[in-house]
Structure formats: structure tokens, C-alpha cells
Design an enzyme around this catalytic site. Structure first.
Site, short mmCIF file in Angstrom:
data_model
loop_
_atom_site.label_atom_id
_atom_site.label_comp_id
_atom_site.label_asym_id
_atom_site.label_seq_id
_atom_site.Cartn_x
_atom_site.Cartn_y
_atom_site.Cartn_z
CB CYS A 45 -0.92 0.02 1.23
SG CYS A 45 -2.07 -1.37 1.26
C1 BEZ Z 1 0.49 -4.63 1.87
O1 BEZ Z 1 0.14 -3.51 1.53
O2 BEZ Z 1 1.66 -4.99 1.80
C2 BEZ Z 1 -0.51 -5.59 2.41
C3 BEZ Z 1 -1.64 -5.14 3.07
C4 BEZ Z 1 -2.55 -6.04 3.58
C5 BEZ Z 1 -2.33 -7.40 3.44
C6 BEZ Z 1 -1.20 -7.85 2.76
C7 BEZ Z 1 -0.28 -6.94 2.25
#
Ligand code: BEZ
Length: 211
Positions: A45
Site C-alpha cells: 500500500c
Molecule cells: C500490503 O500492503 O503490503 C498488504 C496489506 C494487507 C495485506 C497484505 C499486504
């Protein structure tokens, strides 16, 4: 009920990093991108939001308002924005919705319970000035999206909304396009006086119309 291409984008009110908004008023007359990401302070994210912030001038050039959505609380956004600036080189420069009660995520079916009960998947909607859904994509949490592809689709959507054409596989701005199937050869003569290349009667290629 599923939100489908061609449907009116559901309206909502929400708190964002740039104040309270009523969605339909906020996007009035513009194109818009509304996208969810699963969680603040997570790696994928962080890269997605930093890259989208970097692309802001490209969205502006196309008259597109970008809104992110997070189920985190508003008070968590500023510290994460600092991390985004520090690690990705660009701070958040578009509103991030704090959808703590998941009301918007629920309306837009951004939570897929068999993937995760409380976090959103990576949903993205492109909405036209008529407030209709033009594009809908969904990615799992583990896979970051390609926001250059989102811009490419917006270029196609804006072109095909204006001219009677469609864009072929992997088309990019400036490349040849296809005369829409609904346009007869007779009508095409008036629309494309410079002519076109007929590969098959249903596959007629023209240079990208300008303007
Ligand atoms: C991420 O942004 O890395 C992420 C967020 C939620 C679950 C898995 C990965």
C-alpha cells in the site's frame, strides 16, 4: 447487488484527509478514480499510494480527481503520509477517505469476506463525468496495481467517449485505433475523410483522431 460498468457510482458522505465530502458533489463534472487499499502502514500500500501521488500531475492533466479509501481511522493517516513521503519521495496529495465503519467499502463491495473479513481488497473504479462506472478492477492484497495502466485506460475511455473508435490490444496514446463496429463504411467516410485501412470488414484501422 454487484456494481457493474455502466451503473451510477453510489453516492456517500465521508471524512477524508482533506475534510468532509459528499462524493457526487466532490466529483461533479469530473472524471474520478476511487480506489481502496487494505491497510495503512503496510508495504505494498505504501508503494501504491506514493506512486499514485507521483502521478498526480498526469491525473490533473486528464481532469481526473483521485480518491483513496482506507478502513483505518483518520487520525492514522498523517503519520503514514509522512512514511510515504520519506520512502517513496512524494507525500499524499489527494484525499484519503477514512472509512472506519466500512460503510463506503460495503457499498462498493470492496470487502471480499473469503479473502479477508475486515480489510478491503485492492478495488479501483474509474467514474465518468456522468457519474457512471467506466472501469472496475480488483486485485488481491498481495499484488500492487499498475497505475500506469489505469492512466492508459483513462486515455482510451476519454478518446472513445469523444470519437467513434475503440482501442486495440495494448494501445497507447498516439497509436492507431479501430473504427467502432456501429459505424457503417458510409458514415465512416464522413467521420474519417482521410480514409482507413480495412484488414477485415469488421477491423478498420485509422490514425488516432486528434482533439
Ligand atoms: C500490503 O500492503 O503490503 C498488504 C496489506 C494487507 C495485506 C497484505 C499486504
Amino acid at each position: 447487488m454487484a456494481i457493474l460498468i455502466g451503473d451510477i457510482a453510489p453516492d456517500f458522505e465521508a471524512e477524508t484527509t482533506e475534510g468532509h465530502i459528499r462524493f457526487h458533489d466532490y466529483i461533479e463534472g469530473s472524471w474520478a478514480v476511487l480506489f481502496s487499499h487494505p491497510k495503512n502502514f503496510t508495504p505494498v500500500c505504501t508503494t501504491e499510494l506514493g506512486y499514485t501521488a507521483k502521478l498526480k500531475p498526469e491525473f490533473d492533466k486528464r481532469g481526473v480527481k483521485v480518491l483513496g479509501l482506507s478502513v483505518d481511522e483518520l487520525k492514522n493517516h498523517p503519520a503514514w503520509s509522512k512514511d510515504i513521503e520519506e520512502t517513496q519521495g512524494t507525500a499524499l496529495n489527494f484525499p484519503l477517505i477514512a472509512d472506519h465503519d466500512r460503510s463506503v467499502a460495503t457499498k462498493y463491495e470492496m470487502i471480499h469476506p473469503n479473502a479477508d473479513n475486515s480489510l478491503t481488497v485492492r478495488s479501483l473504479f474509474v467514474i465518468g463525468p456522468d457519474k457512471k462506472i467506466k472501469l472496475k478492477i480488483e486485485y488481491p492484497a498481495s499484488t500492487g496495481r499498475n497505475f500506469d495502466e489505469v492512466l492508459r485506460v483513462i486515455d482510451s475511455l476519454q478518446l472513445t467517449a469523444k470519437h467513434s473508435v475503440a482501442t486495440p490490444v495494448n494501445w497507447k496514446q498516439g497509436e492507431d485505433v479501430i473504427i467502432a463496429a456501429a459505424v457503417s463504411d458510409e458514415a465512416a467516410k464522413a467521420k474519417f475523410p482521410e480514409g482507413w485501412k480495412t484488414v477485415k470488414p469488421y477491423l478498420r484501422i485509422v490514425p488516432q483522431p486528434q482533439g
